[in-house]
Design a protein around this motif. Sequence first.
Motif, short mmCIF file in Angstrom:
data_model
loop_
_atom_site.label_atom_id
_atom_site.label_comp_id
_atom_site.label_asym_id
_atom_site.label_seq_id
_atom_site.Cartn_x
_atom_site.Cartn_y
_atom_site.Cartn_z
N ASP A 188 0.90 9.01 8.63
CA ASP A 188 0.36 9.84 9.70
C ASP A 188 -0.90 10.59 9.30
N ASP A 189 -1.09 10.83 7.99
CA ASP A 189 -2.30 11.51 7.54
C ASP A 189 -2.61 11.12 6.10
N LEU A 190 -3.59 10.25 5.93
CA LEU A 190 -4.01 9.81 4.60
C LEU A 190 -5.09 10.77 4.11
N ASN A 191 -4.73 11.62 3.18
CA ASN A 191 -5.66 12.62 2.67
C ASN A 191 -6.73 12.00 1.77
N MET A 192 -7.85 12.70 1.62
CA MET A 192 -8.94 12.23 0.79
C MET A 192 -8.44 11.97 -0.63
N GLY A 193 -8.83 10.81 -1.17
CA GLY A 193 -8.44 10.42 -2.51
C GLY A 193 -7.11 9.69 -2.59
N GLU A 194 -6.35 9.67 -1.50
CA GLU A 194 -5.07 8.99 -1.49
C GLU A 194 -5.22 7.56 -0.98
N SER A 195 -4.22 6.73 -1.27
CA SER A 195 -4.23 5.35 -0.79
C SER A 195 -2.85 4.95 -0.29
N ILE A 196 -2.82 3.86 0.46
CA ILE A 196 -1.58 3.31 0.98
C ILE A 196 -1.66 1.79 0.83
N SER A 197 -0.55 1.18 0.42
CA SER A 197 -0.55 -0.26 0.16
C SER A 197 0.62 -0.95 0.85
N ALA A 198 0.40 -2.21 1.19
CA ALA A 198 1.47 -3.09 1.67
C ALA A 198 1.45 -4.30 0.76
N GLU A 199 2.64 -4.79 0.36
CA GLU A 199 2.68 -5.93 -0.55
C GLU A 199 3.81 -6.87 -0.18
N TYR A 200 3.66 -8.12 -0.69
CA TYR A 200 4.65 -9.14 -0.37
C TYR A 200 4.62 -10.23 -1.44
N SER A 201 5.73 -10.92 -1.60
CA SER A 201 5.84 -12.00 -2.57
C SER A 201 5.09 -13.25 -2.09
N THR A 202 4.53 -13.98 -3.04
CA THR A 202 3.88 -15.25 -2.72
C THR A 202 4.92 -16.34 -2.42
N GLY A 203 6.15 -16.09 -2.75
CA GLY A 203 7.20 -17.09 -2.58
C GLY A 203 7.01 -18.28 -3.51
N GLY A 204 6.18 -18.09 -4.54
CA GLY A 204 5.94 -19.16 -5.49
C GLY A 204 5.06 -20.28 -4.96
N LYS A 205 4.26 -19.97 -3.92
CA LYS A 205 3.41 -20.99 -3.29
C LYS A 205 1.97 -20.51 -3.17
N VAL A 206 1.06 -21.48 -3.17
CA VAL A 206 -0.33 -21.18 -2.83
C VAL A 206 -0.37 -20.95 -1.32
N LYS A 207 -0.95 -19.83 -0.90
CA LYS A 207 -1.03 -19.50 0.53
C LYS A 207 -2.36 -18.83 0.83
N TYR A 208 -2.58 -18.63 2.10
CA TYR A 208 -3.78 -17.94 2.60
C TYR A 208 -3.35 -16.57 3.09
N TRP A 209 -4.13 -15.56 2.71
CA TRP A 209 -3.75 -14.17 2.97
C TRP A 209 -4.90 -13.41 3.61
N GLN A 210 -4.54 -12.42 4.42
CA GLN A 210 -5.55 -11.53 5.01
C GLN A 210 -4.94 -10.14 5.16
N GLY A 211 -5.73 -9.14 4.81
CA GLY A 211 -5.32 -7.75 4.98
C GLY A 211 -6.03 -7.15 6.18
N ARG A 212 -5.33 -6.26 6.86
CA ARG A 212 -5.91 -5.58 8.03
C ARG A 212 -5.56 -4.09 7.94
N MET A 213 -6.54 -3.26 8.23
CA MET A 213 -6.33 -1.83 8.28
C MET A 213 -6.78 -1.31 9.63
N SER A 214 -5.90 -0.55 10.28
CA SER A 214 -6.25 0.15 11.51
C SER A 214 -6.19 1.63 11.20
N TYR A 215 -7.18 2.38 11.68
CA TYR A 215 -7.16 3.80 11.40
C TYR A 215 -7.73 4.59 12.58
N ARG A 216 -7.29 5.83 12.66
CA ARG A 216 -7.76 6.73 13.71
C ARG A 216 -7.95 8.11 13.11
N ILE A 217 -9.14 8.65 13.29
CA ILE A 217 -9.45 9.98 12.81
C ILE A 217 -9.26 10.95 13.97
#
Length: 105
Positions: free
Chosen positions: A51-80
């Motif tokens: 709800d509020d990402l303060n200056m200097g802080e970060s947030i991450s999402a992660e997931y397993s590759t499942g042991g395979k070569v795959k294609y990945w994309q990250g997306r960030m939505s934000y509202r000030i």
Amino acid sequence: MDGGNGRVVVTAKNDLTIFPSTVRVIVELYCSDVAQKNYADMTLVAQKSIDDLNMGESISAEYSTGGKVKYWQGRMSYRIDNKFWEEKTTGTMKIDADGNFIENI
């Protein structure tokens, strides 16, 4: 976006907040077995929000590759404060089974 040890991680960091503001952030990680340019054509596999990402802080999402070569994309939505939502994407990256970057698509 980063990876290793069979995982892929996408991170958003608040590097600068000029005035006291509330910065709502949603971080999403998408993957696909075949190359896709648009995250909407991929599968959402991980999502984190704050709800509020303060200056200097970060947030991450992660997931397993499942042991395979795959294609990945990250997306960030934000509202000030109560302004309009904005978004940024990483673009599509090919990542190996160990979570190592191969190439941009």
